[in-house]
Design an enzyme around this catalytic site. Sequence first.
Site, PDB file in Angstrom:
ATOM      1  CE1 TYR A   1      -5.912   6.891   6.582  1.00 33.67           C
ATOM      2  CE2 TYR A   1      -5.105   4.612   7.301  1.00 33.67           C
ATOM      3  CZ  TYR A   1      -5.283   6.134   6.553  1.00 33.67           C
ATOM      4  OH  TYR A   1      -4.257   5.666   5.196  1.00 33.67           O
ATOM      5  CB  CYS A   2     -11.112   9.653   8.412  1.00 38.91           C
ATOM      6  SG  CYS A   2     -11.900   9.942  10.071  1.00 38.91           S
ATOM      7  CB  THR A   3      -8.973  13.843   7.892  1.00 36.21           C
ATOM      8  OG1 THR A   3      -9.076  14.030   6.347  1.00 36.21           O
ATOM      9  CG2 THR A   3      -8.508  15.456   7.984  1.00 36.21           C
TER      10      THR A   3
ATOM     11  CB  ILE B   1      -4.619  11.643   9.431  1.00 36.11           C
ATOM     12  CG1 ILE B   1      -4.691  10.972   8.766  1.00 36.11           C
ATOM     13  CG2 ILE B   1      -2.809  12.365   9.257  1.00 36.11           C
ATOM     14  CD1 ILE B   1      -5.669  10.840   6.910  1.00 36.11           C
TER      15      ILE B   1
END
Length: 279
Positions: free
Chosen positions: A180-182, A209
């Site tokens: 996952y990332c922003t 996110i």
Amino acid sequence: MLMSMGFVVAAFYRFVHLHNYYDMRSVILEFCQEHGIKGTVILAEQGINATISGERDAINKFFSFLDLDHRLADMKYHESYSSRLPFSKMKVRLKKEVVRLGIDDFDCSSMRGEYVDPKAWNDLITKPGMHVIDTRNDYEIKFGRFKHSINPGTTSFREFPDWARKWAEGKDKDVGVAMYCTGGIRCEKSTAFLKSLGFENVYHLKGGILNYLQSVKGADSLWEGDCFVFDERVAVDNNIAPSEDIKCVKCFGKVDEADLRSVSKGHIVCGACKSADVS
């Protein structure tokens, strides 16, 4: 309500061939300046990556403007809100890549991991044996993360391939990996890179996110802390509102809005500590 805060912040990206991206720069910049929009748009031959902010009407007009180009039509974007414009300027930058992995000519279009909807994310990352990797940089992760996720300790996304190669050594390529990332764009490339190393069961959080925080609320959320963002808000909370818990890294005191406008890589220092450093 958050929507009454005055300004809309819209984050979006798309991998699409833009052969004329050089020519697009002035057109997009002029439109944004005319409508009071500020932020950063990155253009490359491989697509677009951006976060912009403005009044509601201006943001609506911007996406109608993008609709005029069939390659950018019906753009999906993550929306949050701010009581002030979280950018001081409008920038349209031309880059070799929309997000820099540091590997020339790496094509992620056919190898990226499987998208996982936020509503299904909790079940995935709590499966026994699932490796959960945060593909963001260390200074971002310090603000918040999914519990028990792996922190690669990078200071730049360009460092991720070297870390991934070392992490992959000796591991069973059939293990499950959730990343996952922003906002999702870094996972487009990081999941593809992991698959290029031979891993088959690779997943990533659809929309990142920000999408998760919009979709999963309260006690159902497995997110801990705030989410770092690349603008003058610095971080947003579980409601995607500007965080009220941002503190000076030196004295742990409150930081004024003016000091948040000169933050470098999450290194937040209040005015008093800055003055003390100079004296």
